[in-house]
Motif scaffolding. Structure first.
Motif, PDB file in Angstrom:
ATOM      1  N   SER A  23      41.483  54.055  50.045  1.00 29.12           N
ATOM      2  CA  SER A  23      42.766  54.400  50.671  1.00 29.12           C
ATOM      3  C   SER A  23      43.906  53.623  50.031  1.00 29.12           C
ATOM      4  O   SER A  23      43.750  52.465  49.636  1.00 29.12           O
ATOM      5  N   LEU A  24      45.071  54.262  49.955  1.00 23.39           N
ATOM      6  CA  LEU A  24      46.301  53.566  49.576  1.00 23.39           C
ATOM      7  C   LEU A  24      46.955  53.079  50.858  1.00 23.39           C
ATOM      8  O   LEU A  24      47.091  53.844  51.816  1.00 23.39           O
ATOM      9  N   LEU A  25      47.329  51.810  50.871  1.00 19.02           N
ATOM     10  CA  LEU A  25      47.917  51.201  52.055  1.00 19.02           C
ATOM     11  C   LEU A  25      49.333  50.727  51.766  1.00 19.02           C
ATOM     12  O   LEU A  25      49.663  50.395  50.634  1.00 19.02           O
ATOM     13  N   VAL A  26      50.132  50.674  52.813  1.00 19.08           N
ATOM     14  CA  VAL A  26      51.415  49.992  52.755  1.00 19.08           C
ATOM     15  C   VAL A  26      51.194  48.668  53.474  1.00 19.08           C
ATOM     16  O   VAL A  26      50.813  48.646  54.650  1.00 19.08           O
ATOM     17  N   CYS A  27      51.368  47.567  52.748  1.00 21.55           N
ATOM     18  CA  CYS A  27      51.143  46.228  53.288  1.00 21.55           C
ATOM     19  C   CYS A  27      52.460  45.468  53.323  1.00 21.55           C
ATOM     20  O   CYS A  27      53.286  45.598  52.420  1.00 21.55           O
ATOM     21  N   SER A  28      52.626  44.662  54.356  1.00 20.37           N
ATOM     22  CA  SER A  28      53.794  43.800  54.464  1.00 20.37           C
ATOM     23  C   SER A  28      53.414  42.431  53.930  1.00 20.37           C
ATOM     24  O   SER A  28      52.650  41.703  54.554  1.00 20.37           O
ATOM     25  N   ILE A  29      53.915  42.106  52.746  1.00 19.60           N
ATOM     26  CA  ILE A  29      53.600  40.840  52.089  1.00 19.60           C
ATOM     27  C   ILE A  29      54.913  40.153  51.735  1.00 19.60           C
ATOM     28  O   ILE A  29      55.752  40.722  51.036  1.00 19.60           O
ATOM     29  N   ASP A  30      55.092  38.935  52.242  1.00 19.20           N
ATOM     30  CA  ASP A  30      56.322  38.168  52.017  1.00 19.20           C
ATOM     31  C   ASP A  30      57.556  38.961  52.413  1.00 19.20           C
ATOM     32  O   ASP A  30      58.540  39.035  51.673  1.00 19.20           O
ATOM     33  N   ASN A  31      57.485  39.607  53.567  1.00 16.76           N
ATOM     34  CA  ASN A  31      58.599  40.398  54.123  1.00 16.76           C
ATOM     35  C   ASN A  31      59.008  41.568  53.242  1.00 16.76           C
ATOM     36  O   ASN A  31      60.153  42.017  53.299  1.00 16.76           O
ATOM     37  N   GLU A  32      58.116  42.055  52.409  1.00 15.08           N
ATOM     38  CA  GLU A  32      58.359  43.252  51.592  1.00 15.08           C
ATOM     39  C   GLU A  32      57.172  44.182  51.747  1.00 15.08           C
ATOM     40  O   GLU A  32      56.036  43.736  51.885  1.00 15.08           O
ATOM     41  N   PHE A  33      57.439  45.470  51.695  1.00  9.19           N
ATOM     42  CA  PHE A  33      56.358  46.451  51.730  1.00  9.19           C
ATOM     43  C   PHE A  33      55.829  46.651  50.316  1.00  9.19           C
ATOM     44  O   PHE A  33      56.596  46.839  49.378  1.00  9.19           O
ATOM     45  N   ARG A  34      54.525  46.630  50.167  1.00  9.00           N
ATOM     46  CA  ARG A  34      53.849  46.836  48.879  1.00  9.00           C
ATOM     47  C   ARG A  34      52.754  47.873  49.057  1.00  9.00           C
ATOM     48  O   ARG A  34      52.106  47.917  50.094  1.00  9.00           O
ATOM     49  N   ILE A  35      52.537  48.675  48.021  1.00  9.59           N
ATOM     50  CA  ILE A  35      51.434  49.631  48.032  1.00  9.59           C
ATOM     51  C   ILE A  35      50.235  48.966  47.370  1.00  9.59           C
ATOM     52  O   ILE A  35      50.339  48.449  46.258  1.00  9.59           O
ATOM     53  N   LYS A  36      49.100  49.007  48.063  1.00  9.65           N
ATOM     54  CA  LYS A  36      47.856  48.418  47.557  1.00  9.65           C
ATOM     55  C   LYS A  36      46.727  49.424  47.779  1.00  9.65           C
ATOM     56  O   LYS A  36      46.796  50.264  48.661  1.00  9.65           O
ATOM     57  N   ARG A  37      45.691  49.326  46.952  1.00  9.91           N
ATOM     58  CA  ARG A  37      44.494  50.149  47.160  1.00  9.91           C
ATOM     59  C   ARG A  37      43.451  49.316  47.880  1.00  9.91           C
ATOM     60  O   ARG A  37      43.199  48.180  47.530  1.00  9.91           O
ATOM     61  N   TYR A  38      42.852  49.903  48.911  1.00  9.82           N
ATOM     62  CA  TYR A  38      41.845  49.217  49.717  1.00  9.82           C
ATOM     63  C   TYR A  38      40.456  49.515  49.168  1.00  9.82           C
ATOM     64  O   TYR A  38      40.125  50.669  48.901  1.00  9.82           O
ATOM     65  N   ARG A  39      39.648  48.484  48.995  1.00  2.00           N
ATOM     66  CA  ARG A  39      38.262  48.623  48.540  1.00  2.00           C
ATOM     67  C   ARG A  39      37.351  47.860  49.490  1.00  2.00           C
ATOM     68  O   ARG A  39      37.729  46.813  50.019  1.00  2.00           O
ATOM     69  N   THR A  40      36.139  48.362  49.685  1.00  2.00           N
ATOM     70  CA  THR A  40      35.206  47.744  50.625  1.00  2.00           C
ATOM     71  C   THR A  40      34.074  46.985  49.955  1.00  2.00           C
ATOM     72  O   THR A  40      33.380  46.223  50.623  1.00  2.00           O
ATOM     73  N   HIS A  41      33.851  47.184  48.658  1.00  2.64           N
ATOM     74  CA  HIS A  41      32.701  46.563  47.994  1.00  2.64           C
ATOM     75  C   HIS A  41      33.146  45.556  46.949  1.00  2.64           C
ATOM     76  O   HIS A  41      34.100  45.830  46.220  1.00  2.64           O
ATOM     77  N   PRO A  42      32.575  44.413  46.794  1.00  2.00           N
ATOM     78  CA  PRO A  42      31.410  43.910  47.531  1.00  2.00           C
ATOM     79  C   PRO A  42      31.769  43.465  48.938  1.00  2.00           C
ATOM     80  O   PRO A  42      30.915  43.414  49.815  1.00  2.00           O
ATOM     81  N   ARG A  43      33.028  43.130  49.197  1.00  3.43           N
ATOM     82  CA  ARG A  43      33.534  42.897  50.553  1.00  3.43           C
ATOM     83  C   ARG A  43      34.965  43.420  50.574  1.00  3.43           C
ATOM     84  O   ARG A  43      35.589  43.569  49.517  1.00  3.43           O
ATOM     85  N   PRO A  44      35.516  43.714  51.746  1.00  7.87           N
ATOM     86  CA  PRO A  44      36.863  44.298  51.797  1.00  7.87           C
ATOM     87  C   PRO A  44      37.907  43.463  51.060  1.00  7.87           C
ATOM     88  O   PRO A  44      37.977  42.248  51.222  1.00  7.87           O
ATOM     89  N   HIS A  45      38.686  44.140  50.212  1.00  8.21           N
ATOM     90  CA  HIS A  45      39.757  43.491  49.455  1.00  8.21           C
ATOM     91  C   HIS A  45      40.780  44.540  49.063  1.00  8.21           C
ATOM     92  O   HIS A  45      40.583  45.736  49.281  1.00  8.21           O
ATOM     93  N   LEU A  46      41.869  44.091  48.495  1.00 11.22           N
ATOM     94  CA  LEU A  46      42.934  44.973  48.015  1.00 11.22           C
ATOM     95  C   LEU A  46      43.009  44.898  46.506  1.00 11.22           C
ATOM     96  O   LEU A  46      42.676  43.884  45.902  1.00 11.22           O
TER      97      LEU A  46
END
Length: 128
Positions: free
Chosen positions: A60-83
């Motif tokens: 999934s493509l996510l909109v994440c709030s990082i350092d008070n800014e919105f960023r688009i990141k890709r979500y991955r589950t393997h080997p453990r959840p990360h962006l």
């Protein structure tokens, strides 16, 4: 008094983009992309349909709030959840909400990307 049209059985409902693009109206936001990510199909200025009620799944493509800014990141589950950082391709850990912080680090899941097909090298083409 007239006759019923034989084509009346074939009348279709008008296309509604709201019905097609918005599954959860109270949790859906429209955002504009500030950057281009060719691999993900996101052009600068693209309209992003973001659903905050969905749980992300792998890829999934996510909109994440990082350092008070919105960023688009890709979500991955393997080997453990990360962006995945779309600019560098590097793995990043999932952001945590600060203690007592009511903001959510993952704002929502991008469900649709709408790009303007007219943009690009032909911006100065005359209108017919």
């Amino acid at each position: 008094m007239g006759f019923v049209s034989p084509a009346q059985d074939y009348v279709e409902e008008r296309i509604s983009l709201d019905k097609k693009l918005i599954a959860h109206p109270s949790a859906t936001y429209f955002m504009k992309s500030g950057n281009t990510y060719y691999r993900e199909g996101v052009m600068a200025g693209a309209l992003l349909v973001v659903d905050c009620s969905l749980k992300p799944c792998d890829g999934s493509l996510l909109v994440c709030s990082i350092d008070n800014e919105f960023r688009i990141k890709r979500y991955r589950t393997h080997p453990r959840p990360h962006l995945i950082n779309l600019e560098s391709g590097k793995r990043e850990r999932l952001p945590d909400a600060g203690e007592g912080d009511t903001s959510r680090p993952v704002f929502g899941v991008i469900t649709y990307i709408i790009n303007d097909a007219r943009t690009g090298e032909f911006d100065d083409c005359p209108v017919m």
